[in-house]
Design a protein around this motif. Structure first.
Motif, short mmCIF file in Angstrom:
data_model
loop_
_atom_site.label_atom_id
_atom_site.label_comp_id
_atom_site.label_asym_id
_atom_site.label_seq_id
_atom_site.Cartn_x
_atom_site.Cartn_y
_atom_site.Cartn_z
N ARG A 1 -0.38 -28.91 -7.55
CA ARG A 1 -1.06 -27.82 -7.31
C ARG A 1 -0.44 -26.26 -7.23
O ARG A 1 -0.60 -25.29 -7.68
N ALA A 2 0.96 -26.50 -6.73
CA ALA A 2 1.84 -25.36 -6.96
C ALA A 2 2.05 -25.08 -8.23
O ALA A 2 3.15 -24.19 -8.84
N GLY A 3 2.19 -26.28 -9.38
CA GLY A 3 2.42 -25.85 -10.78
C GLY A 3 3.67 -26.42 -11.06
O GLY A 3 4.16 -26.40 -12.03
N THR A 4 4.25 -27.04 -10.05
CA THR A 4 5.69 -27.57 -10.44
C THR A 4 5.65 -28.81 -10.95
O THR A 4 6.70 -29.23 -11.77
N LEU A 5 4.76 -29.53 -11.09
CA LEU A 5 4.53 -30.96 -11.62
C LEU A 5 3.30 -31.06 -12.05
O LEU A 5 2.35 -30.77 -11.62
N LYS A 6 3.46 -31.17 -13.34
CA LYS A 6 2.20 -31.70 -14.42
C LYS A 6 2.33 -32.71 -15.24
O LYS A 6 3.60 -32.95 -15.93
N ASN A 7 1.41 -33.81 -15.26
CA ASN A 7 1.51 -34.94 -15.95
C ASN A 7 2.78 -35.72 -15.74
O ASN A 7 3.59 -36.12 -16.63
N ASP A 8 3.27 -35.72 -14.48
CA ASP A 8 4.56 -36.47 -14.16
C ASP A 8 5.59 -35.82 -14.24
O ASP A 8 6.80 -36.38 -14.66
N VAL B 1 9.47 -24.04 -11.94
CA VAL B 1 10.53 -24.25 -10.80
C VAL B 1 11.37 -23.07 -10.67
O VAL B 1 11.83 -22.86 -9.73
N ILE B 2 12.03 -22.62 -11.93
CA ILE B 2 12.96 -21.39 -12.08
C ILE B 2 12.33 -20.49 -11.35
O ILE B 2 12.75 -19.69 -10.44
N ALA B 3 10.95 -20.11 -11.57
CA ALA B 3 10.64 -18.90 -11.01
C ALA B 3 10.10 -18.96 -9.52
O ALA B 3 10.31 -18.13 -8.73
N LYS B 4 9.69 -20.01 -9.34
CA LYS B 4 9.19 -20.28 -7.55
C LYS B 4 10.46 -20.61 -6.94
O LYS B 4 10.66 -19.92 -6.02
N LEU B 5 11.54 -21.76 -7.20
CA LEU B 5 12.66 -21.65 -6.55
C LEU B 5 13.57 -20.80 -6.49
O LEU B 5 14.15 -20.48 -5.58
N GLY B 6 13.43 -20.22 -7.74
CA GLY B 6 14.82 -19.06 -8.13
C GLY B 6 14.49 -18.05 -7.11
O GLY B 6 15.46 -17.40 -6.72
N GLY B 7 13.32 -17.69 -6.80
CA GLY B 7 13.03 -16.68 -5.96
C GLY B 7 13.44 -16.77 -4.42
O GLY B 7 13.60 -15.78 -3.75
N LEU B 8 13.44 -18.01 -4.03
CA LEU B 8 13.82 -18.35 -3.01
C LEU B 8 15.15 -18.65 -2.68
O LEU B 8 16.04 -18.36 -1.68
#
Length: 173
Positions: free
Chosen positions: A113-120, A127-134
């Motif tokens: 749902r966070a968009g990090t994983l799609k079809n395994d 990942v870079i956009a969301k985790l990179g911001g943190l």
């Protein structure tokens, strides 16, 4: 963090003022001056190291909007995956010891749902956009490289193994 930085700057200003007025050493014997300067430099270096270490060791802080979105994802996934309340509480409390299949499916649904994983498959840009911001873009790329390509016997196991990889990588940073 800002308060610690302000306190550190104030400390350095005080030290600089004291040293310029000759108040750093206890007597006027100039033979003690090099020793005192060395001790002072060591102390300042130690203070800087401690400040940096405490800043890096602090947990990731989510914005209020991110926290609300995370709670929504957990609630929606708990319903979708038919997760018992006990496992939902464990997930919210980050209690990953002895996870049930339902717990693993909840975690997988969450990162989907966070968009990090799609079809395994991990979604690099997300990942870079969301985790990179943190944690910063370079660290996010390093985590992505470490965790990319993880596969398991089913969707829930794959998602959980990816979650574990991210968790371990975050602890390393």
């Amino acid at each position: 963090m800002a308060q610690r930085s302000h306190q550190y700057r104030r400390f350095l200003t005080t030290v600089n003022e004291a040293s310029s007025k000759g108040k750093v050493h206890s007597n006027s014997n100039s033979s003690h001056m090099p020793i005192m300067k060395t001790i002072l430099k060591a102390f300042i270096t130690l203070a800087v190291v401690c400040l940096v270490a405490s800043a890096l060791a602090s947990p990731l802080e989510l914005s209020e909007e991110q926290k609300v979105k995370a709670r929504e994802h957990i609630e929606e996934c708990a319903k979708q995956e038919n997760v018992p309340e006990e496992d939902v509480l464990k997930f919210r409390n980050k209690d990953v010891e002895n996870p049930s299949k339902a717990f693993k499916c909840l975690g997988t649904c969450f990162i989907e749902r966070a968009g990090t994983l799609k079809n395994d498959e991990l979604q690099d840009d997300v990942v870079i956009a969301k985790l990179g911001g943190l944690v910063g873009e370079e660290k996010a790329k390093a985590v992505l490289e470490k965790c990319k390509g993880i596969k398991a016997e089913d969707r829930c196991e794959t998602g959980y193994k990816i979650f574990q990889c991210f968790h371990a990588a975050n602890a390393a940073y």
